[in-house]
Scaffold this active site. Structure first.
Site, PDB file in Angstrom:
ATOM      1  N   PHE A 109       0.808  -1.228   0.000  1.00  0.00           N
ATOM      2  CA  PHE A 109       0.000   0.000   0.000  1.00  0.00           C
ATOM      3  C   PHE A 109       0.837   1.273   0.000  1.00  0.00           C
ATOM      4  O   PHE A 109       0.345   2.332  -0.375  1.00  0.00           O
ATOM      5  CB  PHE A 109      -0.938   0.015   1.227  1.00  0.00           C
ATOM      6  CG  PHE A 109      -0.256   0.430   2.507  1.00  0.00           C
ATOM      7  CD1 PHE A 109      -0.054   1.778   2.805  1.00  0.00           C
ATOM      8  CD2 PHE A 109       0.221  -0.508   3.418  1.00  0.00           C
ATOM      9  CE1 PHE A 109       0.596   2.171   3.971  1.00  0.00           C
ATOM     10  CE2 PHE A 109       0.874  -0.130   4.577  1.00  0.00           C
ATOM     11  CZ  PHE A 109       1.056   1.220   4.851  1.00  0.00           C
TER      12      PHE A 109
ATOM     13  N   CYS B 173       9.556   1.889   3.701  1.00  0.00           N
ATOM     14  CA  CYS B 173      10.457   0.787   4.033  1.00  0.00           C
ATOM     15  C   CYS B 173      11.869   1.299   4.271  1.00  0.00           C
ATOM     16  O   CYS B 173      12.690   0.593   4.830  1.00  0.00           O
ATOM     17  CB  CYS B 173      10.456  -0.244   2.920  1.00  0.00           C
ATOM     18  SG  CYS B 173      11.133   0.416   1.402  1.00  0.00           S
TER      19      CYS B 173
ATOM     20  N   GLU C 183       9.295  -4.032  13.177  1.00  0.00           N
ATOM     21  CA  GLU C 183       9.089  -2.869  12.294  1.00  0.00           C
ATOM     22  C   GLU C 183       7.795  -2.204  12.767  1.00  0.00           C
ATOM     23  O   GLU C 183       6.734  -2.844  12.777  1.00  0.00           O
ATOM     24  CB  GLU C 183       8.939  -3.329  10.840  1.00  0.00           C
ATOM     25  CG  GLU C 183       8.742  -2.171   9.881  1.00  0.00           C
ATOM     26  CD  GLU C 183       8.462  -2.633   8.440  1.00  0.00           C
ATOM     27  OE1 GLU C 183       7.625  -3.528   8.252  1.00  0.00           O
ATOM     28  OE2 GLU C 183       9.082  -2.066   7.518  1.00  0.00           O
TER      29      GLU C 183
ATOM     30  N   SER D 248       5.177  -6.950   3.484  1.00  0.00           N
ATOM     31  CA  SER D 248       5.624  -7.193   4.858  1.00  0.00           C
ATOM     32  C   SER D 248       6.465  -8.474   4.954  1.00  0.00           C
ATOM     33  O   SER D 248       6.429  -9.322   4.063  1.00  0.00           O
ATOM     34  CB  SER D 248       4.405  -7.303   5.767  1.00  0.00           C
ATOM     35  OG  SER D 248       3.588  -8.366   5.323  1.00  0.00           O
TER      36      SER D 248
ATOM     37  N   LYS E 114      -0.981  -7.403  -9.519  1.00  0.00           N
ATOM     38  CA  LYS E 114      -1.993  -7.473  -8.445  1.00  0.00           C
ATOM     39  C   LYS E 114      -1.652  -6.363  -7.463  1.00  0.00           C
ATOM     40  O   LYS E 114      -0.817  -6.519  -6.578  1.00  0.00           O
ATOM     41  CB  LYS E 114      -1.951  -8.849  -7.763  1.00  0.00           C
ATOM     42  CG  LYS E 114      -3.232  -9.333  -7.161  1.00  0.00           C
ATOM     43  CD  LYS E 114      -3.689  -8.696  -5.862  1.00  0.00           C
ATOM     44  CE  LYS E 114      -2.834  -8.675  -4.666  1.00  0.00           C
ATOM     45  NZ  LYS E 114      -3.283  -7.621  -3.699  1.00  0.00           N
TER      46      LYS E 114
ATOM     47  N   GLU F 191      -4.811  -4.132  -2.350  1.00  0.00           N
ATOM     48  CA  GLU F 191      -6.272  -3.934  -2.301  1.00  0.00           C
ATOM     49  C   GLU F 191      -6.621  -2.690  -1.486  1.00  0.00           C
ATOM     50  O   GLU F 191      -7.755  -2.216  -1.545  1.00  0.00           O
ATOM     51  CB  GLU F 191      -6.962  -5.185  -1.719  1.00  0.00           C
ATOM     52  CG  GLU F 191      -6.660  -5.511  -0.259  1.00  0.00           C
ATOM     53  CD  GLU F 191      -5.329  -6.245  -0.052  1.00  0.00           C
ATOM     54  OE1 GLU F 191      -4.409  -6.091  -0.886  1.00  0.00           O
ATOM     55  OE2 GLU F 191      -5.211  -6.942   0.963  1.00  0.00           O
TER      56      GLU F 191
HETATM   57  P1  NAD Z   1       1.442  -6.689   2.962  1.00  0.00           P
HETATM   58  O1  NAD Z   1       2.467  -7.755   3.057  1.00  0.00           O
HETATM   59  O2  NAD Z   1       0.312  -6.716   3.928  1.00  0.00           O
HETATM   60  O3  NAD Z   1       0.760  -6.695   1.496  1.00  0.00           O
HETATM   61  C1  NAD Z   1       1.531  -6.650   0.327  1.00  0.00           C
HETATM   62  C2  NAD Z   1       0.801  -7.404  -0.787  1.00  0.00           C
HETATM   63  O4  NAD Z   1       0.667  -8.773  -0.426  1.00  0.00           O
HETATM   64  C3  NAD Z   1      -0.606  -6.889  -1.048  1.00  0.00           C
HETATM   65  O5  NAD Z   1      -0.829  -6.842  -2.435  1.00  0.00           O
HETATM   66  C4  NAD Z   1      -1.505  -7.927  -0.377  1.00  0.00           C
HETATM   67  O6  NAD Z   1      -2.746  -8.097  -1.013  1.00  0.00           O
HETATM   68  C5  NAD Z   1      -0.685  -9.201  -0.480  1.00  0.00           C
HETATM   69  N1  NAD Z   1      -0.902 -10.116   0.651  1.00  0.00           N
HETATM   70  C6  NAD Z   1      -1.215  -9.778   1.939  1.00  0.00           C
HETATM   71  N2  NAD Z   1      -1.296 -10.886   2.707  1.00  0.00           N
HETATM   72  C7  NAD Z   1      -1.015 -11.931   1.901  1.00  0.00           C
HETATM   73  C8  NAD Z   1      -0.919 -13.342   2.114  1.00  0.00           C
HETATM   74  N3  NAD Z   1      -1.131 -13.871   3.318  1.00  0.00           N
HETATM   75  N4  NAD Z   1      -0.602 -14.127   1.074  1.00  0.00           N
HETATM   76  C9  NAD Z   1      -0.377 -13.609  -0.138  1.00  0.00           C
HETATM   77  N5  NAD Z   1      -0.448 -12.272  -0.409  1.00  0.00           N
HETATM   78  C10 NAD Z   1      -0.757 -11.444   0.595  1.00  0.00           C
HETATM   79  O7  NAD Z   1       2.238  -5.308   3.015  1.00  0.00           O
HETATM   80  P2  NAD Z   1       1.653  -3.826   3.137  1.00  0.00           P
HETATM   81  O8  NAD Z   1       1.131  -3.621   4.522  1.00  0.00           O
HETATM   82  O9  NAD Z   1       0.789  -3.518   1.991  1.00  0.00           O
HETATM   83  O10 NAD Z   1       3.001  -2.960   2.936  1.00  0.00           O
HETATM   84  C11 NAD Z   1       3.824  -2.548   3.987  1.00  0.00           C
HETATM   85  C12 NAD Z   1       5.039  -3.431   4.117  1.00  0.00           C
HETATM   86  O11 NAD Z   1       5.777  -3.432   2.893  1.00  0.00           O
HETATM   87  C13 NAD Z   1       6.017  -2.947   5.174  1.00  0.00           C
HETATM   88  O12 NAD Z   1       6.487  -4.045   5.909  1.00  0.00           O
HETATM   89  C14 NAD Z   1       7.150  -2.330   4.367  1.00  0.00           C
HETATM   90  O13 NAD Z   1       8.409  -2.310   5.002  1.00  0.00           O
HETATM   91  C15 NAD Z   1       7.162  -3.214   3.174  1.00  0.00           C
HETATM   92  N6  NAD Z   1       7.810  -2.557   2.057  1.00  0.00           N
HETATM   93  C16 NAD Z   1       9.052  -2.975   1.697  1.00  0.00           C
HETATM   94  C17 NAD Z   1       9.730  -2.349   0.661  1.00  0.00           C
HETATM   95  C18 NAD Z   1      11.104  -2.780   0.262  1.00  0.00           C
HETATM   96  O14 NAD Z   1      11.542  -2.374  -0.800  1.00  0.00           O
HETATM   97  N7  NAD Z   1      11.801  -3.584   1.042  1.00  0.00           N
HETATM   98  C19 NAD Z   1       9.112  -1.290  -0.025  1.00  0.00           C
HETATM   99  C20 NAD Z   1       7.824  -0.892   0.359  1.00  0.00           C
HETATM  100  C21 NAD Z   1       7.182  -1.547   1.404  1.00  0.00           C
END
Ligand code: NAD
Length: 497
Positions: A150, A282, A382, A227, A174, A177
């Site tokens: 997000f 991040c 985090e 995450s 994808k 959401e």
């Molecule tokens: P998230 O992991 O909740 O969601 C990311 C994506 O994964 C979404 O599209 C979601 O629909 C999907 N998803 C969620 N749960 C899932 C599951 N159980 N199985 C399969 N797919 C699933 O992350 P978020 O809250 O949207 O984003 C924030 C996180 O992203 C933070 O931890 C941040 O540090 C990390 N991030 C990392 C970087 C990097 O380059 N290292 C960059 C941006 C964000």
């Protein structure tokens, strides 16, 4: 009526047949601004089949034509920069300045995608044996997919599909959401730029839709950003299906403050890098490590942080926006409470923050802890909120040891006036992106985004040359031509034998 977000399959924006919808909210008000579908199995299948069919044509399109598509796209994105930033602000709550930065960092990757040919050149060695030459060809993989978070709704999708498609692949995206609206506008502009039908497909949903992509044999490579637990899951699942994968995960980024550093630069940089974007980056600095007497600056840091306040996207005086959701806010408040209970000193507490006129927003004021130890949950996890934790050590060696023992390795920074200290730090630190007097060292797209250790699962990173390698396969060709086959005299007949 609430806007229903479309799918994009086979070059058509279409409404999902699903009965299962997720609400998209404005984080400053918690009003529902759209609903996004969980794509059905049939829709997922259609997207993948269409991407596969298109790949067989798209891979044969001249590379300069694929590059020209990206040049037209970056031009359109620049024309729509402000409009995209406003959409992004509505769904993330980011301030408009921050939202513009998010869009711009994505545009920079598209600019690089316009340079695809020079990044897809192979290598040649003549006479690997007598009269035998070997050269390599860089070829696209097939259908690739991307699953995005997000917190950067423009930049992160643009890390993925433009380079993959410029390299000759087709792509299934994808988006998160929680923030699908920016992604869909990016896709409309891609279509307007002249993207052929089917090179990009967009599906929506959560775990079920992601699992469908991971298990489908047509998908050759998976790009993920999100995450830590999901990144690990994506990596393990994708590799179990023998797919190529790059999974970017969460972080705990430390800034080391040496006593010889410029104090004003340290304080200003820590304020912006910790609470900017509500700490939902991040690469946010979430830990300050004060070496020796520099700990005396914590009071000034608290004073400057207290001057920053969150607000709505078009409030020019707001330092940052709300957290993405009520759940995200509750999680950060719980961690702040744990920090207090575990004995850290809360120098500044943002939990009671209110923003006039927006009583339902997910607000949290800047929060600062000192006296933090490595066994506290505010250090171990985090936080992903506007919270900075401060640790104190005696020497640079102690700081390096502390950071190298932390499981994450996304970004770090050192502030110092001493070149030898900076060099020692850059050499010994086990973190993939290092800033020297630069608080958030995100590389521009001619480099790659090189997080390490617990912040990255995979081998080849996002954008730059590494991403082109990620989205391609190398083929080596060894050739031998026989001199005897060269015709010796003129052939006077037109008859072919
Ligand atoms: P998230 O992991 O909740 O969601 C990311 C994506 O994964 C979404 O599209 C979601 O629909 C999907 N998803 C969620 N749960 C899932 C599951 N159980 N199985 C399969 N797919 C699933 O992350 P978020 O809250 O949207 O984003 C924030 C996180 O992203 C933070 O931890 C941040 O540090 C990390 N991030 C990392 C970087 C990097 O380059 N290292 C960059 C941006 C964000």
């Amino acid at each position: 009526m609430t806007k229903s977000v479309s799918l994009f399959i086979g070059g058509e924006f279409c409404q999902s047949e699903t009965k299962d919808w997720i609400e998209v909210t404005n984080p400053a008000t918690n009003e529902v601004i759209a609903k996004v579908p969980h794509a059905t199995t049939t829709e997922m299948e259609q997207a993948i089949v269409n991407a596969e069919e298109t790949f067989h044509e798209w891979k044969n399109v001249a590379i300069s034509e694929r590059a020209r598509l990206m040049l037209r796209y970056q031009h359109l994105l620049k024309e729509h920069h402000d409009e995209l930033a406003e959409i992004l602000s509505q769904e993330t709550g980011k301030t408009i300045v921050d939202a513009k930065g998010d869009v711009w960092r994505g545009i920079e990757v598209v600019e690089q995608a316009g340079n695809i040919a020079s990044n897809m050149m192979g290598e040649t060695v003549e006479n690997v044996a007598t009269d035998i030459d070997t050269y390599s060809l860089i070829q696209p993989l097939g259908v690739c997919c991307g699953i995005t978070p997000f917190n950067f709704p423009a930049m992160i999708p643009l890390w993925m599909f433009p380079l993959a498609i410029a390299a000759g692949n087709t792509f299934v995206l994808k988006p998160s959401e929680q923030v699908p609206l920016t992604a869909m506008r990016l896709v409309e502009l891609f279509e307007q730029a002249g993207a052929p039908r089917g090179v990009l497909q967009v599906v929506h949903g959560g775990k079920e839709q992601v699992d469908f992509l991971l298990a489908n044999p047509v998908i050759k490579a998976v790009s993920f950003v999100g995450s830590v637990p999901v990144a690990k899951y994506i990596y393990q699942t994708s590799t179990s299906y023998n797919k190529r994968v790059q999974a970017f995960a969460g972080a705990k980024n430390h800034m080391v403050v040496m006593p010889d550093a410029n104090k004003a630069q340290v304080v200003n940089s820590l304020v912006g890098a910790s609470v900017g974007a509500a700490g939902q980056r991040c690469m946010a600095i979430s830990v300050a490590v004060f070496v020796g007497d520099s700990k005396e600056w914590i009071g000034d840091l608290a004073t400057e942080l207290a001057k920053v306040r969150p607000g709505v996207w078009n409030d020019e005086k707001a330092g940052y926006g709300p957290l993405i959701s009520k759940e995200a806010r509750s999680r950060v408040v719980r961690l702040i409470d744990e920090g207090k209970a575990q004995g850290a000193k809360c120098e500044l507490d943002g939990t009671q923050c209110v923003v006039d006129g927006y009583p339902n927003g997910n607000w949290l004021g800047p929060t600062l802890f000192s006296g933090v130890t490595t066994d506290m949950s505010i250090y171990e996890q985090e936080i992903f909120g506007p919270v900075l934790v401060c640790l104190e050590v005696e020497t640079l060696e102690d700081a390096i040891k502390l950071i190298n023992e932390n499981p994450y390795g996304n970004g770090t920074s050192i502030f110092t006036a001493n070149g030898a200290a900076a060099r020692k730090y850059q050499h010994e630190i086990q973190v993939g992106q290092v800033g020297i007097n630069v608080p958030i060292p995100v590389p521009l797209p001619f480099f790659s985004f090189t997080g390490w250790r617990g912040s990255f699962y995979g081998d080849l990173h996002a954008y730059g040359k590494q991403a082109v390698r990620f989205y391609t396969e190398t083929k080596t060709v060894t050739t031998r031509w026989f001199e005897d086959d060269i015709p010796t005299g003129p052939n006077m007949t037109i008859q072919l034998k």
